[in-house]
Design an enzyme around this catalytic site. Structure first.
Site, PDB file in Angstrom:
ATOM      1  N   ASP A   1       4.543  -5.622   4.218  1.00  0.00           N
ATOM      2  CA  ASP A   1       4.299  -4.446   5.049  1.00  0.00           C
ATOM      3  C   ASP A   1       5.397  -4.352   6.107  1.00  0.00           C
ATOM      4  OD1 ASP A   1       2.969  -2.203   6.124  1.00  0.00           O
ATOM      5  OD2 ASP A   1       1.015  -3.101   5.764  1.00  0.00           O
TER       6      ASP A   1
ATOM      7  N   GLU B   1      -5.053   1.289   3.154  1.00  0.00           N
ATOM      8  CA  GLU B   1      -4.760   0.279   4.168  1.00  0.00           C
ATOM      9  C   GLU B   1      -4.781   0.859   5.567  1.00  0.00           C
ATOM     10  OE1 GLU B   1      -2.311  -2.154   6.899  1.00  0.00           O
ATOM     11  OE2 GLU B   1      -1.991  -0.095   6.244  1.00  0.00           O
ATOM     12  N   GLU B   2      -4.279   2.078   5.722  1.00  0.00           N
ATOM     13  CA  GLU B   2      -4.151   2.667   7.055  1.00  0.00           C
ATOM     14  C   GLU B   2      -5.507   2.983   7.694  1.00  0.00           C
ATOM     15  OE1 GLU B   2      -1.608   2.560   8.676  1.00  0.00           O
ATOM     16  OE2 GLU B   2       0.120   2.607   7.334  1.00  0.00           O
TER      17      GLU B   2
ATOM     18  N   HIS C   1       0.828  -1.207   0.000  1.00  0.00           N
ATOM     19  CA  HIS C   1       0.000   0.000   0.000  1.00  0.00           C
ATOM     20  C   HIS C   1       0.858   1.252   0.000  1.00  0.00           C
ATOM     21  CE1 HIS C   1       0.427   1.147   4.352  1.00  0.00           C
ATOM     22  NE2 HIS C   1       0.585  -0.148   4.530  1.00  0.00           N
TER      23      HIS C   1
ATOM     24  N   HIS D   1       4.950   3.704  12.883  1.00  0.00           N
ATOM     25  CA  HIS D   1       3.993   4.809  12.957  1.00  0.00           C
ATOM     26  C   HIS D   1       4.529   5.978  13.779  1.00  0.00           C
ATOM     27  CE1 HIS D   1      -0.064   2.913  11.552  1.00  0.00           C
ATOM     28  NE2 HIS D   1       0.931   2.678  10.715  1.00  0.00           N
TER      29      HIS D   1
ATOM     30  N   ASP E   1       6.415   2.606   6.454  1.00  0.00           N
ATOM     31  CA  ASP E   1       5.183   1.823   6.360  1.00  0.00           C
ATOM     32  C   ASP E   1       4.238   2.546   5.397  1.00  0.00           C
ATOM     33  OD1 ASP E   1       2.818   0.448   6.751  1.00  0.00           O
ATOM     34  OD2 ASP E   1       2.593   1.015   8.858  1.00  0.00           O
TER      35      ASP E   1
END
Length: 403
Positions: free
Chosen positions: A249, A228-229, A75, A329, A194
């Site tokens: 990922d 995706e997030e 993604h 993140h 990510d």
């Protein structure tokens, strides 16, 4: 597995792609620009692709097995923020896009993306109490949360009307600037590894296969998703005849985890549940047999594109490969070795037949053909007589494998 060849990745090309993608803002919901750049890279390596109405990109490589396919999913969208309010002090109240803590956004440089592409404004996410000279020790006990931070816009603004005059509106995206760096020792530090690291590694794997020029045993799709997030992931864009799905990922490097910043992780389970038993162990075996650093891991607070695909009803085996990332993140870091390990393993996997080619050729079949007892031992429990509990078999668990 024996016919798969470990391919050398084009490392300089992969690094160029990685740095390019990291510099392009792409919070979930604002991914059009980055997908244009990804499309140009797919054209560069010669991978045919289509784009769905939702913006998902699907590349395709033909295989010997006709219509039967497998898919790899990555993604391009990242975590970010959105303007919730234009405040009377000339600053912006924000809410998160995707799941992440305000703790790791304090001090982050941002771009405010207005509806006019020519009007992009810069600023910083700050606590509402940001000056020790003004608030003293209160800044050390200041609460953590999105209601306790705001965006200071780098323009001459002092009230909400000033912000509105710039064209800033409620609902505008606030992208966190990445500032990517690759050190001499090979570490990559940046926001949004990510999953832009996963995209770069996956594109490098497909490039290696295309450069090799040999037809794959099974057709392969490259699914590049854009939400995706926020949990949508691969819920759309996946072809019905896909028998195996592998997500690439970020893997979690932290105390209590087994992933490393230099290797590939095979996730055995995440928040969604266990991944496919057979496919996950096949991937780990491929890495072991070809000298690729690989670790099995379990992720407790994590979900990927695979979860949304399965929840949407995809009838496919599913697994997750990860490149180890420290401080996911947040202020993320990985190593080029991890990205290379992911790319090499992915290229190996795509050269192999399906895990169960005969069974998975159809979406369903008779129970007698289901591939379970051939690889899983069945042990009988010892019989127990309540009248004579001491009378049990000498070997209560004999080696009794039913194949």
């Amino acid at each position: 597995m024996t016919h798969a060849e470990k391919l050398e990745l084009d490392l300089p090309w992969m690094q160029d792609v990685l740095m390019e993608l990291l510099r392009i803002p792409s919070p979930s919901g604002r991914t059009d620009v980055i997908m244009q750049h990804v499309g140009e890279r797919l054209e560069e390596i010669g991978l045919p692709f289509e784009v769905t109405r939702r913006g998902v990109m699907v590349g395709s490589l033909d295989g010997e097995e006709g219509t039967l396919d497998r898919a790899v999913v990555v993604h391009t969208d990242t975590i970010g923020c959105m303007v919730q309010a234009l405040q009377d002090n000339g600053r912006l109240a924000i809410v998160p896009v995707g799941t992440h803590s305000a703790r790791f956004s304090e001090g982050t440089r941002v771009q405010v993306l207005t509806d006019d592409p020519e009007n992009v404004y810069y600023g910083t996410i700050l606590p509402t109490k940001a000056s020790g000279h003004a608030f003293g020790d209160d800044i050390d006990t200041h609460p953590i949360g999105w209601e306790h931070v705001e965006v200071r816009v780098d323009e001459k603004v002092s009230n909400a009307q000033d912000l509105a005059d710039l064209g800033i509106q409620v609902g505008d995206f606030v992208a966190q600037t990445a500032f990517p760096v690759i050190t001499r020792s090979g570490f990559v530090t940046s926001r949004h590894l990510d999953d832009k690291g996963g995209v770069a590694a996956t594109l490098a794997a497909f490039k290696a296969l295309l450069d090799r020029g040999e037809e794959l045993p099974v057709g392969a799709h490259l699914l590049i998703t854009v939400a995706e997030e926020v949990g949508h992931g691969a819920s759309s864009g996946l072809y019905q005849d896909v028998a195996e799905l592998v997500s690439v990922d970020a893997a979690v490097v932290a105390p209590g985890q087994h992933s490393t910043e230099t290797g590939v992780s095979i996730a055995m389970q995440d928040l969604h549940g266990p991944f496919d038993y057979h496919l996950s162990r096949k991937l780990h075996g491929l890495a072991r047999d070809h000298g690729i650093e690989a670790h099995r891991d379990v992720f407790r607070y994590y979900r990927s594109d695979v979860a949304s695909a399965l929840e949407a009803g995809a009838e496919t085996r599913a697994a997750l490969l990860g490149f180890g990332v420290d401080a996911t993140h947040g202020w993320e870091r990985t190593h080029l070795d991890a990205l290379v390990a992911v790319g090499e393993l992915l290229a190996l996997y795509l050269q192999t037949p399906l895990t169960f080619a005969n069974w998975d050729a159809e979406p369903s079949g008779p129970l007698k053909n289901f591939p379970s007892t051939a690889v899983q031992p069945v042990r009988r429990e010892p019989e127990w007589d309540p009248e004579a509990p001491e009378l049990i078999e000498d070997d209560p668990f004999p080696d009794d494998y039913e194949a």
